[in-house]
Design a protein around this motif. Structure first.
Motif, PDB file in Angstrom:
ATOM      1  N   ILE A  33      -2.187  19.709   0.405  1.00  0.00           N
ATOM      2  CA  ILE A  33      -1.773  18.418  -0.145  1.00  0.00           C
ATOM      3  C   ILE A  33      -2.889  17.415   0.110  1.00  0.00           C
ATOM      4  N   ASN A  34      -3.425  16.862  -0.982  1.00  0.00           N
ATOM      5  CA  ASN A  34      -4.511  15.889  -0.883  1.00  0.00           C
ATOM      6  C   ASN A  34      -3.953  14.466  -0.934  1.00  0.00           C
ATOM      7  N   LEU A  35      -4.560  13.575  -0.173  1.00  0.00           N
ATOM      8  CA  LEU A  35      -4.224  12.148  -0.201  1.00  0.00           C
ATOM      9  C   LEU A  35      -5.456  11.389  -0.679  1.00  0.00           C
ATOM     10  N   ASN A  36      -5.876  11.752  -1.912  1.00  0.00           N
ATOM     11  CA  ASN A  36      -7.109  11.170  -2.435  1.00  0.00           C
ATOM     12  C   ASN A  36      -6.894   9.852  -3.174  1.00  0.00           C
ATOM     13  N   THR A  37      -5.644   9.460  -3.408  1.00  0.00           N
ATOM     14  CA  THR A  37      -5.371   8.233  -4.162  1.00  0.00           C
ATOM     15  C   THR A  37      -4.431   7.340  -3.357  1.00  0.00           C
ATOM     16  N   VAL A  38      -4.773   6.062  -3.292  1.00  0.00           N
ATOM     17  CA  VAL A  38      -3.935   5.068  -2.627  1.00  0.00           C
ATOM     18  C   VAL A  38      -3.595   3.990  -3.654  1.00  0.00           C
ATOM     19  N   ARG A  39      -2.320   3.716  -3.805  1.00  0.00           N
ATOM     20  CA  ARG A  39      -1.868   2.698  -4.770  1.00  0.00           C
ATOM     21  C   ARG A  39      -1.600   1.384  -4.035  1.00  0.00           C
ATOM     22  N   TYR A  40      -2.150   0.314  -4.592  1.00  0.00           N
ATOM     23  CA  TYR A  40      -1.914  -1.036  -4.073  1.00  0.00           C
ATOM     24  C   TYR A  40      -1.171  -1.835  -5.148  1.00  0.00           C
ATOM     25  N   VAL A  41      -0.134  -2.533  -4.754  1.00  0.00           N
ATOM     26  CA  VAL A  41       0.634  -3.376  -5.676  1.00  0.00           C
ATOM     27  C   VAL A  41       0.509  -4.819  -5.202  1.00  0.00           C
ATOM     28  N   ALA A  42      -0.192  -5.627  -6.007  1.00  0.00           N
ATOM     29  CA  ALA A  42      -0.340  -7.049  -5.700  1.00  0.00           C
ATOM     30  C   ALA A  42       0.808  -7.812  -6.362  1.00  0.00           C
ATOM     31  N   ILE A  43       1.633  -8.504  -5.555  1.00  0.00           N
ATOM     32  CA  ILE A  43       2.807  -9.220  -6.054  1.00  0.00           C
ATOM     33  C   ILE A  43       2.504 -10.714  -6.055  1.00  0.00           C
ATOM     34  N   TYR A  44       2.653 -11.331  -7.227  1.00  0.00           N
ATOM     35  CA  TYR A  44       2.395 -12.762  -7.393  1.00  0.00           C
ATOM     36  C   TYR A  44       3.716 -13.466  -7.702  1.00  0.00           C
ATOM     37  N   GLN A  65       0.851  -1.193   0.000  1.00  0.00           N
ATOM     38  CA  GLN A  65       0.000   0.000   0.000  1.00  0.00           C
ATOM     39  C   GLN A  65       0.887   1.243   0.000  1.00  0.00           C
ATOM     40  N   GLN A  66       0.544   2.219  -0.852  1.00  0.00           N
ATOM     41  CA  GLN A  66       1.321   3.449  -0.946  1.00  0.00           C
ATOM     42  C   GLN A  66       0.378   4.624  -1.189  1.00  0.00           C
ATOM     43  N   GLU A  67       0.446   5.645  -0.316  1.00  0.00           N
ATOM     44  CA  GLU A  67      -0.367   6.842  -0.493  1.00  0.00           C
ATOM     45  C   GLU A  67       0.305   7.773  -1.502  1.00  0.00           C
ATOM     46  N   LEU A  68      -0.510   8.346  -2.389  1.00  0.00           N
ATOM     47  CA  LEU A  68       0.005   9.214  -3.442  1.00  0.00           C
ATOM     48  C   LEU A  68      -0.440  10.648  -3.170  1.00  0.00           C
ATOM     49  N   PRO A  69       0.420  11.492  -2.548  1.00  0.00           N
ATOM     50  CA  PRO A  69       0.025  12.879  -2.270  1.00  0.00           C
ATOM     51  C   PRO A  69      -0.083  13.688  -3.557  1.00  0.00           C
ATOM     52  N   GLU A  70      -1.011  14.639  -3.556  1.00  0.00           N
ATOM     53  CA  GLU A  70      -1.229  15.491  -4.721  1.00  0.00           C
ATOM     54  C   GLU A  70      -1.343  16.945  -4.259  1.00  0.00           C
ATOM     55  N   TYR A  71      -0.476  17.802  -4.797  1.00  0.00           N
ATOM     56  CA  TYR A  71      -0.444  19.215  -4.412  1.00  0.00           C
ATOM     57  C   TYR A  71      -1.471  19.989  -5.235  1.00  0.00           C
ATOM     58  N   GLU A  72      -2.287  20.769  -4.544  1.00  0.00           N
ATOM     59  CA  GLU A  72      -3.302  21.581  -5.214  1.00  0.00           C
ATOM     60  C   GLU A  72      -3.245  23.005  -4.679  1.00  0.00           C
ATOM     61  N   GLU A  73      -3.462  23.986  -5.579  1.00  0.00           N
ATOM     62  CA  GLU A  73      -3.533  25.381  -5.168  1.00  0.00           C
ATOM     63  C   GLU A  73      -4.574  26.112  -5.998  1.00  0.00           C
ATOM     64  N   ARG A  74      -5.047  27.237  -5.460  1.00  0.00           N
ATOM     65  CA  ARG A  74      -6.066  28.016  -6.155  1.00  0.00           C
ATOM     66  C   ARG A  74      -6.063  29.437  -5.599  1.00  0.00           C
ATOM     67  N   GLN A  75      -6.683  30.350  -6.330  1.00  0.00           N
ATOM     68  CA  GLN A  75      -6.859  31.720  -5.869  1.00  0.00           C
ATOM     69  C   GLN A  75      -8.040  31.789  -4.908  1.00  0.00           C
ATOM     70  N   HIS A  76      -7.883  32.585  -3.856  1.00  0.00           N
ATOM     71  CA  HIS A  76      -8.935  32.672  -2.850  1.00  0.00           C
ATOM     72  C   HIS A  76      -9.065  34.104  -2.366  1.00  0.00           C
ATOM     73  N   THR A  77     -10.314  34.539  -2.129  1.00  0.00           N
ATOM     74  CA  THR A  77     -10.612  35.857  -1.571  1.00  0.00           C
ATOM     75  C   THR A  77     -11.395  35.668  -0.280  1.00  0.00           C
ATOM     76  N   GLU A  78     -10.897  36.295   0.776  1.00  0.00           N
ATOM     77  CA  GLU A  78     -11.539  36.214   2.085  1.00  0.00           C
ATOM     78  C   GLU A  78     -11.979  37.620   2.492  1.00  0.00           C
ATOM     79  N   THR A  79     -13.247  37.754   2.874  1.00  0.00           N
ATOM     80  CA  THR A  79     -13.782  39.040   3.323  1.00  0.00           C
ATOM     81  C   THR A  79     -13.810  39.070   4.848  1.00  0.00           C
TER      82      THR A  79
END
Length: 299
Positions: free
Chosen positions: A232-243, A81-95
Motif C-alpha cells: 500500500i503506497n501513500l504517495n498522494t496527500v489531499r489538502y482541502v482549503a476551506i474558505y 490534510q488526508q492521506e490517500l492510500p493506493e494498493y499496488e501489486e505485481r508478479q515477482h520472481t525470487e531466486t
C-alpha cells in the motif's frame, strides 16, 4: 474621458506586475500549488479548494490569501490534510541459493519449502511458490587430501647384505615409492643342484610414499520462487482549503454624466455666423451692381 481611461490602464498594469511578487512573498521559496477541484456552496457562504500533492510537493505552496469570487469575499478558515492510500501489486520472481552436502534430489528438496514469504527491496510482500523445473545443482568446489601409502618387496637368495643390490625406488599404482627400510632374513635352505650353498639372505624392503586425491566439497542449489507481491503506497496527500465567504457590498450607482451643450452649440454658432457673413457679402455685392443702372436712367 480619455485621461480617465489611461489612468485605469496604468493601475491595471501595475497590479499585474505586483501580483506575482506579492504571491511569492506570501509563499516563500515553495512552488505554487494549484487546486485540482473547486466547489462552492449553494448560498455562496463556503468555498473549498482541493489540492492533491505528491511526496515531492511542499504544502507551503498552497495559497492562503483572501479571494473574491462571484460576489463574495472569501477568507481561509481551515486547511485539512488526508492521506490517500493506493494498493499496488505485481508478479515477482525470487531466486534462492543454498548449499547442500549431497546432490541427491530427495535431500535437496527437503531443503526447499514449497512456499516462502518474501519482502522485496522496495517493500512489496507476498507468498511465492517453488518452481520445480528451475532447480539446478552444481558443484560448489573441490578439496584434496593426502595419505601415506607403503609397499614391500622381497629380494631372496642374496649372498650378502649389500644394499647396493636393492632398488631405491619402485612404482606402485602409478606412484613412485621410496625405499624406507630393509629387513634382512637368513636363508640356510638355499641349494644349487642338490648342494648347499651356505648362508643366503632375503631382503624384505619397505617402500613408502604419499597419495593425493580430490573430492567434492559440496553442491550449490539454486531455484526460483514465483508469485504475486503487493503493498500500500501513500504517495498522494489531499489538502482541502476551506474558505468562509461574506457578500460584497453592491457598488453605488454612478451619477449620470452632465450633457455638454457646448459640444453642439459651438458648431451651430460657427455655422450661423458664417452664414450671416456670407449673406451680408452677397447683399453688398448686389447693391453695388444696381447703382450704375439708376444713374443712367436719371440721365
Amino acid at each position: 474621458m480619455k485621461r480617465n481611461l489611461m489612468l485605469c490602464a496604468a493601475v491595471l498594469c501595475l497590479t499585474l506586475m505586483l501580483a506575482p511578487t506579492a504571491l511569492a512573498a506570501e509563499l516563500g521559496d515553495a512552488a505554487v500549488c494549484y487546486p485540482t477541484a473547486i466547489t462552492q456552496s449553494e448560498d455562496g457562504a463556503e468555498l473549498r479548494k482541493i489540492y492533491e500533492l505528491g511526496p515531492e510537493d511542499d504544502p507551503a505552496g498552497i495559497p492562503r490569501s483572501d479571494v473574491e469570487q462571484d460576489g463574495f469575499h472569501y477568507t481561509l478558515v481551515d486547511l485539512l490534510q488526508q492521506e490517500l492510500p493506493e494498493y499496488e501489486e505485481r508478479q515477482h520472481t525470487e531466486t534462492v541459493s543454498l548449499q547442500s552436502p549431497s546432490k541427491d534430489m530427495a535431500s535437496i528438496l527437503a531443503l526447499l519449502p514449497q512456499e516462502k514469504k518474501f519482502v522485496t527491496e522496495d517493500g512489496y510482500t507476498g507468498t511465492l511458490t517453488l518452481q520445480l523445473d528451475t532447480v539446478q545443482v552444481e558443484v560448489s568446489g573441490y578439496g584434496s587430501s593426502t595419505r601415506q601409502v607403503s609397499a614391500t618387496r622381497s629380494y631372496p637368495n642374496l649372498i650378502n647384505q649389500d644394499t647396493a643390490n636393492i632398488p631405491k625406488t619402485i612404482q606402485e599404482d602409478g606412484r613412485t615409492l621410496t625405499l624406507q627400510t630393509i629387513d634382512w632374513q637368513t636363508d640356510n635352505t638355499a641349494t644349487l643342484d642338490g648342494y648347499a650353498l651356505g648362508d643366503r639372505f632375503t631382503a624384505v624392503a619397505t617402500y613408502t610414499g604419499s597419495a593425493t586425491s580430490s573430492y567434492v566439497k559440496g553442491y550449490t542449489v539454486t531455484a526460483d520462487y514465483t508469485g504475486t507481491v503487493s503493498k500500500i503506497n501513500l504517495n498522494t496527500v489531499r489538502y482541502v482549503a476551506i474558505y468562509e465567504g461574506t457578500p460584497l457590498q453592491p457598488a453605488e450607482a454612478a451619477e449620470p454624466a452632465s450633457f455638454n451643450w457646448a459640444v453642439i452649440l459651438v458648431p451651430v454658432g460657427v455655422v450661423t455666423l458664417a452664414g450671416a457673413v456670407a449673406g451680408a457679402a452677397l447683399f453688398l455685392r448686389h447693391r453695388r451692381e444696381a447703382e450704375p443702372v439708376e444713374e443712367d436712367l436719371n440721365d
